[in-house]
Design a protein around this motif. Structure first.
Motif, mmCIF file in Angstrom:
data_model
loop_
_atom_site.group_PDB
_atom_site.id
_atom_site.type_symbol
_atom_site.label_atom_id
_atom_site.label_comp_id
_atom_site.label_asym_id
_atom_site.label_seq_id
_atom_site.Cartn_x
_atom_site.Cartn_y
_atom_site.Cartn_z
ATOM 1 N N LEU A 109 -28.828 14.358 -17.789
ATOM 2 C CA LEU A 109 -27.420 14.255 -18.170
ATOM 3 C C LEU A 109 -26.830 15.622 -18.519
ATOM 4 O O LEU A 109 -25.688 15.913 -18.180
ATOM 5 N N ALA A 110 -27.622 16.482 -19.167
ATOM 6 C CA ALA A 110 -27.156 17.839 -19.475
ATOM 7 C C ALA A 110 -26.934 18.624 -18.183
ATOM 8 O O ALA A 110 -25.950 19.369 -18.056
ATOM 9 N N SER A 111 -27.818 18.447 -17.214
ATOM 10 C CA SER A 111 -27.679 19.125 -15.927
ATOM 11 C C SER A 111 -26.418 18.644 -15.194
ATOM 12 O O SER A 111 -25.668 19.444 -14.628
ATOM 13 N N LEU A 112 -26.175 17.338 -15.215
ATOM 14 C CA LEU A 112 -24.990 16.785 -14.560
ATOM 15 C C LEU A 112 -23.720 17.275 -15.252
ATOM 16 O O LEU A 112 -22.746 17.671 -14.591
ATOM 17 N N ARG A 113 -23.740 17.283 -16.567
ATOM 18 C CA ARG A 113 -22.590 17.779 -17.338
ATOM 19 C C ARG A 113 -22.329 19.255 -17.024
ATOM 20 O O ARG A 113 -21.188 19.680 -16.861
ATOM 21 N N ARG A 114 -23.384 20.042 -16.911
ATOM 22 C CA ARG A 114 -23.257 21.462 -16.588
ATOM 23 C C ARG A 114 -22.671 21.642 -15.180
ATOM 24 O O ARG A 114 -21.810 22.485 -14.961
ATOM 25 N N THR A 115 -23.129 20.828 -14.223
ATOM 26 C CA THR A 115 -22.581 20.896 -12.856
ATOM 27 C C THR A 115 -21.082 20.607 -12.871
ATOM 28 O O THR A 115 -20.304 21.305 -12.221
ATOM 29 N N ALA A 116 -20.683 19.599 -13.625
ATOM 30 C CA ALA A 116 -19.262 19.259 -13.717
ATOM 31 C C ALA A 116 -18.486 20.416 -14.353
ATOM 32 O O ALA A 116 -17.437 20.816 -13.842
ATOM 33 N N TYR A 117 -19.005 20.954 -15.426
ATOM 34 C CA TYR A 117 -18.343 22.066 -16.123
ATOM 35 C C TYR A 117 -18.174 23.272 -15.191
ATOM 36 O O TYR A 117 -17.097 23.858 -15.113
ATOM 37 N N ARG A 118 -19.223 23.626 -14.490
ATOM 38 C CA ARG A 118 -19.170 24.787 -13.598
ATOM 39 C C ARG A 118 -18.200 24.603 -12.442
ATOM 40 O O ARG A 118 -17.723 25.572 -11.861
ATOM 41 N N ASN A 119 -17.937 23.344 -12.093
ATOM 42 C CA ASN A 119 -17.003 23.052 -11.004
ATOM 43 C C ASN A 119 -15.608 22.703 -11.513
ATOM 44 O O ASN A 119 -14.738 22.328 -10.723
ATOM 45 N N GLY A 120 -15.401 22.789 -12.822
ATOM 46 C CA GLY A 120 -14.091 22.496 -13.395
ATOM 47 C C GLY A 120 -13.696 21.033 -13.307
ATOM 48 O O GLY A 120 -12.514 20.708 -13.184
ATOM 49 N N VAL A 121 -14.686 20.154 -13.359
ATOM 50 C CA VAL A 121 -14.449 18.717 -13.227
ATOM 51 C C VAL A 121 -14.779 18.025 -14.547
ATOM 52 O O VAL A 121 -15.855 18.224 -15.106
ATOM 53 N N SER A 122 -13.847 17.216 -15.027
ATOM 54 C CA SER A 122 -14.102 16.406 -16.217
ATOM 55 C C SER A 122 -14.797 15.113 -15.797
ATOM 56 O O SER A 122 -14.417 14.511 -14.796
ATOM 57 N N LEU A 123 -15.789 14.712 -16.550
ATOM 58 C CA LEU A 123 -16.400 13.404 -16.340
ATOM 59 C C LEU A 123 -15.639 12.459 -17.269
ATOM 60 O O LEU A 123 -15.939 12.361 -18.456
ATOM 61 N N TYR A 124 -14.617 11.814 -16.711
ATOM 62 C CA TYR A 124 -13.687 11.025 -17.508
ATOM 63 C C TYR A 124 -14.351 9.880 -18.247
ATOM 64 O O TYR A 124 -14.086 9.647 -19.409
ATOM 65 N N SER A 125 -15.150 9.114 -17.529
ATOM 66 C CA SER A 125 -15.669 7.893 -18.121
ATOM 67 C C SER A 125 -16.991 7.501 -17.491
ATOM 68 O O SER A 125 -17.401 8.032 -16.461
ATOM 69 N N VAL A 126 -17.631 6.560 -18.147
ATOM 70 C CA VAL A 126 -18.856 5.948 -17.649
ATOM 71 C C VAL A 126 -18.545 4.467 -17.478
ATOM 72 O O VAL A 126 -18.088 3.817 -18.423
ATOM 73 N N ALA A 127 -18.744 3.948 -16.282
ATOM 74 C CA ALA A 127 -18.484 2.535 -16.011
ATOM 75 C C ALA A 127 -19.806 1.789 -15.944
ATOM 76 O O ALA A 127 -20.736 2.217 -15.261
ATOM 77 N N ALA A 128 -19.892 0.684 -16.692
ATOM 78 C CA ALA A 128 -21.141 -0.078 -16.757
ATOM 79 C C ALA A 128 -20.852 -1.575 -16.769
ATOM 80 O O ALA A 128 -19.887 -2.023 -17.370
ATOM 81 N N ARG A 129 -21.724 -2.312 -16.121
ATOM 82 C CA ARG A 129 -21.625 -3.774 -16.141
ATOM 83 C C ARG A 129 -22.384 -4.279 -17.359
ATOM 84 O O ARG A 129 -23.545 -3.950 -17.568
ATOM 85 N N VAL A 130 -21.697 -5.075 -18.158
ATOM 86 C CA VAL A 130 -22.310 -5.688 -19.334
ATOM 87 C C VAL A 130 -21.873 -7.149 -19.340
ATOM 88 O O VAL A 130 -20.683 -7.444 -19.249
ATOM 89 N N HIS A 131 -22.840 -8.058 -19.423
ATOM 90 C CA HIS A 131 -22.562 -9.500 -19.410
ATOM 91 C C HIS A 131 -22.635 -10.038 -20.837
ATOM 92 O O HIS A 131 -23.684 -10.492 -21.283
ATOM 93 N N LEU A 132 -21.523 -9.992 -21.556
ATOM 94 C CA LEU A 132 -21.528 -10.405 -22.952
ATOM 95 C C LEU A 132 -21.521 -11.921 -23.137
ATOM 96 O O LEU A 132 -21.886 -12.407 -24.205
#
Length: 137
Positions: free
Chosen positions: A81-104
């Motif tokens: 996750l730190a590596s992915l965040r760093r890739t986004a930062y270096r490319n000037g891309v915000s990781l807006y959200s995380v989408a997940a399926r949850v069956h409540l």
């Protein structure tokens, strides 16, 4: 009569042009153009693309951010996750959200608690990615 995916993808250049015109207009809203990873679900699922590839594509398209979907995260370790965040930062891309399926809606309290625990896991992942929210469906 709905819009098909091909027509929607043809609109990406127009969205980029509209975003550049925003500076010239009087509109003072906070519209931030981005991409939903689900757009490339087949390529991510088949591993033809990685999240790192999609982040670079978002940057190349001139968009600001990416809505990630948890299905295609190869792992949720701090290191990845730190590596992915760093890739986004270096490319000037915000990781807006995380989408997940949850069956409540589960028949027993134990199963409901397990789903709540799953949702909490994705909140933690969002925090480690620097995402501002979790989209639960």
């Amino acid at each position: 009569m709905g819009v098909n995916r091909r027509d929607a993808l043809k609109a990406i250049p127009a969205l980029a042009a509209a975003a550049s015109l925003q500076a010239q207009s009087e509109f003072s809203g906070r519209l931030r153009p981005g991409l939903v990873a689900y757009t490339y679900r087949h390529e991510l699922e088949s591993k033809k693309l990685s999240y790192e590839d999609v982040i670079r594509m978002v940057a190349d398209f001139g968009l600001e951010g990416l809505d990630t979907t948890v299905y295609w995260l190869p792992d949720t370790s701090n290191r990845y996750l730190a590596s992915l965040r760093r890739t986004a930062y270096r490319n000037g891309v915000s990781l807006y959200s995380v989408a997940a399926r949850v069956h409540l809606c589960q028949p027993t309290p134990e199963l409901r608690r397990a789903e709540v625990d799953s949702a909490k896991q994705w909140v933690d992942v969002a925090d480690r990615l620097g995402a501002t929210h979790v989209r639960v469906f």
